[in-house]
Design an enzyme around this catalytic site. Structure first.
Site, PDB file in Angstrom:
ATOM      1  N   GLY A 321       0.870  -1.563  -0.325  1.00  9.37           N
ATOM      2  CA  GLY A 321       0.007  -0.025   0.371  1.00  9.37           C
ATOM      3  C   GLY A 321       1.008   1.006  -0.220  1.00  9.37           C
ATOM      4  O   GLY A 321       0.582   2.642  -0.558  1.00  9.37           O
ATOM      5  N   ALA A 322       1.831   1.298   0.578  1.00  6.58           N
ATOM      6  CA  ALA A 322       3.090   2.353   0.627  1.00  6.58           C
ATOM      7  C   ALA A 322       3.811   2.255   1.774  1.00  6.58           C
ATOM      8  O   ALA A 322       4.358   0.875   2.362  1.00  6.58           O
ATOM      9  CB  ALA A 322       2.456   3.422   1.800  1.00  6.58           C
ATOM     10  N   MET A 323       5.393   2.671   1.340  1.00  8.13           N
ATOM     11  CA  MET A 323       6.260   2.826   2.371  1.00  8.13           C
ATOM     12  C   MET A 323       6.920   3.739   2.886  1.00  8.13           C
ATOM     13  O   MET A 323       7.150   4.651   1.979  1.00  8.13           O
ATOM     14  CB  MET A 323       7.031   1.602   1.721  1.00  8.13           C
ATOM     15  CG  MET A 323       8.674   1.828   1.649  1.00  8.13           C
ATOM     16  SD  MET A 323       8.746   0.177   3.150  1.00  8.13           S
ATOM     17  CE  MET A 323       9.642   0.994   4.278  1.00  8.13           C
ATOM     18  N   GLU A 324       7.939   3.470   4.691  1.00 13.90           N
ATOM     19  CA  GLU A 324       7.927   4.673   4.857  1.00 13.90           C
ATOM     20  C   GLU A 324       9.516   4.899   4.875  1.00 13.90           C
ATOM     21  O   GLU A 324       9.915   5.540   5.746  1.00 13.90           O
ATOM     22  CB  GLU A 324       7.605   4.221   6.286  1.00 13.90           C
ATOM     23  CG  GLU A 324       9.047   3.340   6.918  1.00 13.90           C
ATOM     24  CD  GLU A 324       8.615   2.055   7.086  1.00 13.90           C
ATOM     25  OE1 GLU A 324       6.540   1.710   6.515  1.00 13.90           O
ATOM     26  OE2 GLU A 324       8.565   1.334   8.024  1.00 13.90           O
ATOM     27  N   ASN A 325       9.439   4.557   3.985  1.00 14.61           N
ATOM     28  CA  ASN A 325      11.417   5.220   3.383  1.00 14.61           C
ATOM     29  C   ASN A 325      11.972   6.158   4.082  1.00 14.61           C
ATOM     30  O   ASN A 325      10.170   7.358   3.947  1.00 14.61           O
ATOM     31  CB  ASN A 325      11.715   5.122   1.824  1.00 14.61           C
ATOM     32  CG  ASN A 325      11.168   3.784   0.933  1.00 14.61           C
ATOM     33  OD1 ASN A 325      12.010   3.211   1.150  1.00 14.61           O
ATOM     34  ND2 ASN A 325      10.478   4.390  -0.031  1.00 14.61           N
ATOM     35  N   HIS A 357      -0.413   6.591   8.843  1.00 17.39           N
ATOM     36  CA  HIS A 357       0.855   5.661   9.351  1.00 17.39           C
ATOM     37  C   HIS A 357       1.993   5.926   8.372  1.00 17.39           C
ATOM     38  O   HIS A 357       3.273   5.658   9.677  1.00 17.39           O
ATOM     39  CB  HIS A 357      -0.159   4.404   8.565  1.00 17.39           C
ATOM     40  CG  HIS A 357       0.713   3.645   8.331  1.00 17.39           C
ATOM     41  ND1 HIS A 357       0.470   2.154   9.638  1.00 17.39           N
ATOM     42  CD2 HIS A 357       1.695   2.573   8.537  1.00 17.39           C
ATOM     43  CE1 HIS A 357       1.311   1.406   9.116  1.00 17.39           C
ATOM     44  NE2 HIS A 357       1.973   1.897   8.498  1.00 17.39           N
ATOM     45  N   GLU A 358       2.416   6.243   7.328  1.00 21.00           N
ATOM     46  CA  GLU A 358       4.260   6.448   6.977  1.00 21.00           C
ATOM     47  C   GLU A 358       4.733   7.314   7.666  1.00 21.00           C
ATOM     48  O   GLU A 358       6.133   7.261   7.940  1.00 21.00           O
ATOM     49  CB  GLU A 358       3.979   6.136   5.175  1.00 21.00           C
ATOM     50  CG  GLU A 358       2.992   5.579   4.902  1.00 21.00           C
ATOM     51  CD  GLU A 358       3.268   4.273   4.953  1.00 21.00           C
ATOM     52  OE1 GLU A 358       4.402   3.845   5.765  1.00 21.00           O
ATOM     53  OE2 GLU A 358       2.810   3.181   4.812  1.00 21.00           O
ATOM     54  N   HIS A 361       5.556   6.075  11.133  1.00 20.67           N
ATOM     55  CA  HIS A 361       7.357   5.954  10.900  1.00 20.67           C
ATOM     56  C   HIS A 361       9.025   6.362  10.923  1.00 20.67           C
ATOM     57  O   HIS A 361       9.676   5.761  11.122  1.00 20.67           O
ATOM     58  CB  HIS A 361       7.736   4.894   9.745  1.00 20.67           C
ATOM     59  CG  HIS A 361       6.663   3.533  10.072  1.00 20.67           C
ATOM     60  ND1 HIS A 361       6.803   2.598  10.998  1.00 20.67           N
ATOM     61  CD2 HIS A 361       5.947   3.066   9.091  1.00 20.67           C
ATOM     62  CE1 HIS A 361       6.118   1.880  10.936  1.00 20.67           C
ATOM     63  NE2 HIS A 361       5.744   1.738   9.553  1.00 20.67           N
ATOM     64  N   GLU A 380       4.692  -2.371  13.247  1.00 18.68           N
ATOM     65  CA  GLU A 380       3.166  -1.665  12.253  1.00 18.68           C
ATOM     66  C   GLU A 380       2.280  -1.988  13.486  1.00 18.68           C
ATOM     67  O   GLU A 380       0.902  -1.355  13.011  1.00 18.68           O
ATOM     68  CB  GLU A 380       3.526  -3.242  11.647  1.00 18.68           C
ATOM     69  CG  GLU A 380       4.953  -3.324  10.294  1.00 18.68           C
ATOM     70  CD  GLU A 380       4.908  -2.152   9.460  1.00 18.68           C
ATOM     71  OE1 GLU A 380       3.526  -1.047   9.276  1.00 18.68           O
ATOM     72  OE2 GLU A 380       5.955  -1.968   9.091  1.00 18.68           O
TER      73      GLU A 380
HETATM   74 ZN   LIG Z   1       3.864   0.564   8.300  1.00 19.22          ZN
END
Ligand SMILES: [Zn+2]
Ligand SMILES: *[C@@H]1O[C@H](CO)[C@@H](O)[C@H](O)[C@H]1NC(C)=O
Ligand SMILES: *[C@@H]1O[C@H](CO)[C@@H](O)[C@H](O)[C@H]1NC(C)=O
Ligand SMILES: *[C@@H]1O[C@H](CO)[C@@H](O)[C@H](O)[C@H]1NC(C)=O
Ligand SMILES: *[C@@H]1O[C@H](CO)[C@@H](O)[C@H](O)[C@H]1NC(C)=O
Ligand SMILES: *[C@@H]1O[C@H](CO)[C@@H](O)[C@H](O)[C@H]1NC(C)=O
Ligand SMILES: *[C@@H]1O[C@H](CO)[C@@H](O)[C@H](O)[C@H]1NC(C)=O
Length: 936
Positions: A321-325, A357-358, A361, A380
């Site tokens: 869905g998404a990634m917190e780079n 959410h991202e 992080h 998570e």
């Molecule tokens: Zn996450």
């Protein structure tokens, strides 16, 4: 990261798909106790020896957006890693996967000592099974000395969604190529040789060569680009600011010709997307929530945003869905972009919560990182919990914090009540293979993690929780932790503030919830004041073969109230306890787990159930809205577990004629879905339809009224959700003018295809209702609009609605299209077949279709493009007769020669589930049927 099965919101239209997610996740844990023989050499172990500590990677990458002479897309690069030896050693191990390394002299790497003498390399090789570059030395690296290892490499820029990869899309008829990345959890090693474990943090200084006219983005802020010529090719060179010390999985790189919108308060914020999406304003909503969300988290954590800028980018092909780079968050387009013309308020909420959410992080996860993946649930679960708080700060009118109870707590209860569930946390030694790490990203980690942390914050009280969180984050900034460290800091906060009293240490309380699977049902007998707990299992006959050190006993915070009383907090530590304060008298009722802040279900003595239901009928608003949703969900699940009679559960739904709020309705509809699946095709189904029609009619009239005959949108966010429920249920149960209304809107659209006046919130429901009650003309129009839709959100709504027709010829035609990629894209085939199966009229057709075409689908479509597990679980979800059971067994035998691939576990589960359903129907049908006869 947001995992796709973790987002209920994507699946709201396809309830069956949500079940599918659950089913496939559960199967994954079968082999995890298998052990392998002890490895002999360091390179035969999956974990790196803790001898070398990197400080800085200096990396150059050059992704080619045009194919080479062989038609391959590639990238090239070099990397120099500076590291210190903690002990003398003659071995260097770095992770390295699917990279071709250039020879330098006799070896694949060059070593330099930063002081003193450089040991000679004896031998280098790529150790494929453990994904290592092995460098053996003749002499030894000396403890305390610094070294540099240099490599040059080349890799394929595939469209495999891993490491540095390729994504393509069309804009104005022109094919565009994007190079982008997904390093999490173990793909940084596919981009450059590195120490690819989360606890091995180092700064990364990146330089990117890219095609002139494109933009390169990474974690750090880009410095000025220069145009240069390399190997006779004109290229642009963009250097980036070095990152802070961070884990390799957080690295990101994107090269594209994207555009952005930006805002500059204390931090520079940019939202990147395809040029046409940005110029149409689709990035504006994300931009407007990012500032408030970042400000919220700066205050919440009491630490300024750790980086110099915040970029967020929407990608056409993205697995998660998404990634917190860190500093460059990547999203699926549908999760970041918001188009007010076609996106519903549900889409808007998804965007706000996923952004929150991202961004959560950026501190929790990125600044402070868990040591190893066995505790990924804390990372998570925490981000999932605070995503509601972050979204609430950006959209304070939504009451979004309440929704965690439907979207996470209730949803994960369904999985965690199975004997096949698993604990949140694992032993570090049990998780070492990359595929084991990937499997940890499931509903348990996200939703149970979020639920348990919400409970913790509630019983500590938010000020104490925040106090501990702040000292934890500052103590471990730029380094790594275990969950124990957080418990210790929270314990210190409890002791320092002295405002919260606990029965024992935070650590001991949390171990009960984290180290054992499942959750309790708390039973309260209000006549005697006896309170007890018991492991809640949906199937009372299931055998639990996972032992628990705590014997499935929890330390439970119980927030409760009596009618006309205030809420109180009591603790239950024992299996049974006497709590005279929980005795009631006369018409007084007792309600426990106020606002469902606790991760457990509640049962009462029959008299108390009756008194609560009487209260619901006289004035339901006295009971908090979250608990009205809870009462239904607890009752139906207790009934399925044979703890209370089904008629008590059904009784919780009679007051709904007075109910206008979303949460109790949504909870009821979720629970009735199982009954609908079990009784389709029987007369009980018709009885249910009649009952539900009667219950929903006042809700339908209410919305018709407050929207002035459907001409306005209700004010409240969840009110808008419930308007959709009212319309959907009224139309599907045949409430008087519902179908007329939706068909009229659809007909209006058919007359003016370029002017769709149907409100985006209502489209999915209106399309389904109008196509369901329409004929070939309505279907054909829907099909044409589906093929012409340029926005995925709109296409998906039509795709689901086309399965709503009651004409079997059209349903068969639609099924046939799933085998023609020009008609239905391969990636959508499963969704279409499962949608048809979830229509009562299409259930048998879809099953026949799958049986007839299994060989073809399996061999022609192959493993990657068809989700066989979702297909089998979806098509068999409603199976509950002996005949269906026999067909399933026959299907398994007939196709055993070609097999079921990724659907193997799902097929076994389908057979098992059908057995259980047959039993359930046999045991319950009569009682349920009688109840509906009495109530219609
Ligand atoms: Zn996450
Ligand atoms: C329960 O949640 C509601 C919001 O839905 C809130 O207003 C109320 O204060 C909460 N009650 C308790 C006892 O925390
Ligand atoms: C359900 O409610 C009805 C009437 O409200 C009541 O007579 C009946 O006893 C209830 N059933 C159970 C099992 O509590
Ligand atoms: C809505 O309900 C109110 C109160 O019941 C009534 O006065 C009003 O006329 C209704 N409005 C419409 C449009 O039906
Ligand atoms: C489909 O529904 C329409 C409208 O509800 C009805 O007139 C028609 O008979 C139905 N067709 C079938 C095949 O059931
Ligand atoms: C269903 O659709 C087919 C093909 O469009 C049409 O020929 C047939 O008459 C329809 N059947 C019913 C019952 O409406
Ligand atoms: C679907 O395909 C099958 C086999 O090719 C064919 O027999 C059937 O007529 C098709 N059905 C429709 C409605 O197109």
């Amino acid at each position: 990261m947001v995992f796709c099965c973790g987002c209920k919101k994507f699946w709201v239209m396809l309830v069956v798909m949500a079940l599918v997610c659950v089913a496939t996740i559960v199967g994954l844990w079968v082999y995890q106790f298998a052990t392998s023989p002890p490895p002999t050499s360091p390179w035969d172990r999956y974990r790196l020896p803790d001898v070398l500590v990197p400080e800085l990677y200096d990396v150059m990458l050059w992704p080619r957006l045009d194919p080479d002479a062989n038609g391959d897309y590639v990238f090239t690069g070099n990397s120099s890693v500076r590291f210190r030896a903690l002990r003398d050693t003659n071995l260097i191990l770095l992770h390295c996967k699917q990279l071709e390394l250039a020879p330098m002299g006799d070896h694949l790497a060059r070593l330099t000592a930063l002081s003193g003498t450089t040991p000679l390399i004896r031998k280098t090789w790529l150790h494929i099974p453990m994904q290592y570059l092995v460098v053996q030395l003749n002499g030894a690296l000396k403890a305390g000395q610094d070294y540099e290892l240099y490599t040059e490499f080349r890799g394929k820029l595939l469209d495999d969604l891993e490491g540095l990869y390729r994504s393509e899309y069309y804009e104005d008829g022109v094919r565009k190529v994007v190079a982008t990345s997904q390093m999490h959890p173990t793909h940084a090693r596919k981009t450059f040789p590195c120490f690819d474990e989360p606890a091995i943090k180092a700064a990364i200084q990146l330089t990117v060569l890219h095609k002139p006219g494109t933009v390169a983005l990474s974690n750090g802020k880009e410095f000025a680009s220069v145009n240069i010529v390399v190997d006779g090719q004109a290229v642009t060179k963009t250097p980036f600011e070095a990152t802070p010390k961070m884990s390799t999985y957080l690295l990101a790189l994107v090269v594209s010709d994207y555009d952005y919108v930006s805002q500059n308060d204390s931090t520079e914020i940019r939202i990147w997307a395809r040029k046409s999406a940005i110029s149409a304003g689709h990035g504006n909503y994300a931009l407007s929530v990012t500032g408030p969300v970042l400000n919220f988290f700066e205050k919440y954590y009491n630490i300024p945003y750790p980086l110099s800028k915040s970029d967020q980018i929407a990608l056409p092909d993205f697995y998660f869905g998404a990634m917190e780079n860190w500093g460059l968050v990547t999203y699926r387009e549908a999760n970041l972009l918001y188009d007010p013309v076609v996106s519903s308020n549900r889409n808007k909420e998804t965007t706000a919560t996923i952004i929150a959410h991202e961004l959560a992080h950026m501190w929790f996860g990125n600044l402070v990182t868990l040591k190893w993946w066995n505790e990924v649930w804390l990372n998570e679960g925490f981000a999932s919990y605070v995503s509601y708080l972050g979204a609430d700060s950006a959209e304070p009118d939504w009451n979004v914090k309440d929704l965690i109870v439907l979207d996470d707590v209730h949803r994960v209860f369904a999985v965690d009540a199975l004997a096949s569930s698993h604990p949140l946390s694992f032993d570090e030694d049990d998780i070492y293979k990359p595929e084991q790490i990937t499997e940890l990203f499931d509903t348990i980690s996200y939703s149970k993690g979020a639920s348990v942390l919400r409970m913790l914050s509630d019983f500590l009280t938010e000020p104490v929780f925040l106090q501990g969180l702040k000292t934890y984050l500052s103590a471990f900034a730029y380094s790594n932790t275990e969950s124990k460290d957080l418990w210790d800091h929270l314990q210190a906060a409890v002791e320092k503030t002295g405002t919260t009293s606990l029965p024992t240490k935070v650590h001991d309380i949390m171990n009960r919830w984290v180290l054992q699977m499942g959750f309790p049902v708390v039973s309260i007998d209000t006549a005697t004041g006896t309170v007890s707990q018991q492991h809640f299992l949906l199937d009372p006959d299931a055998v639990v073969d996972r032992p628990s050190d705590f014997n499935y006993q929890w330390i439970i915070p119980i927030r409760w109230m009596k009618s006309e009383g205030n809420s109180k907090l009591s603790w239950l530590l024992e299996k049974h306890a006497d709590r005279s304060e929980m005795q009631t008298s006369g018409e007084q009722w007792l309600l426990a787990n106020i606002n469902v802040t606790g991760y457990y279900r509640v049962n009462y003595d029959a008299a108390n159930w009756d008194r609560i239901m009487a209260q619901l009928h006289t004035d339901h608003q006295v009971i908090p809205v979250i608990n009205r949703a809870q009462l239904v969900d607890d009752a139906f699940n207790l009934a399925r577990a044979k703890i209370i009679p089904m008629s008590v559960a059904l009784n919780t739904t009679t007051y709904l004629i007075h109910e206008r709020d979303y949460m109790p309705w949504e909870s009821t509809l979720d629970n009735l879905d199982y009954l609908y699946l079990m009784f389709d095709g029987s007369d009980t189904y018709e009885l249910m339809q009649g009952y539900l029609k009667k219950q929903v009619a006042p809700l339908y009239a209410y919305f018709k009224n407050i929207t002035s005959n459907w001409s306005k949108v209700p004010d409240g966010h969840t009110e808008q959700y419930n308007q959709v429920n009212a319309l959907r249920v009224a139309c599907s149960t045949g409430v008087d003018d519902c179908q007329k209304v939706t068909s009229a809107w659809y007909t209006e659209w058919m007359a003016q295809p370029h002017n769709n006046m149907i409100h985006p919130n209502l489209r999915a429901t209106v399309y389904c209702s109008a196509i369901g009650s329409g004929g070939e003309e309505e279907w054909n129009f829907g099909w044409r609009m589906f093929k012409n839709a340029s926005i995925a959100i709109e296409a998906n709504k039509l795709m689901a609605a086309l399965a709503c027709t009651n004409n079997t010829t059209l349903l068969n035609r639609y099924l046939n299209y799933t085998l023609k990629p020009d008609e239905i894209r391969k990636q959508d085939a499963t969704t279409v077949i499962v949608s048809v199966a979830s229509n009562v009229k299409g259930q048998a057709l879809a099953w026949d279709f799958v049986r007839a075409n299994w060989k073809y689908m399996f061999t022609e479509y192959g493993v990657g493009s068809f989700s066989f597990a979702s297909l089998i679980s979806g098509v068999t979800a409603s199976f509950s007769t002996e005949e269906e059971f026999d067909q399933l067994v026959e299907f398994k035998e007939e196709n055993s020669d070609i097999g079921f691939g990724s659907g193997t576990t799902a097929l076994m589960q389908a057979i098992e589930r059908t057995r259980a359903n047959i039993r359930w129907v046999a045991e319950n049908q009569e009682e349920i049927r009688d109840w509906f006869i009495q109530h219609t």
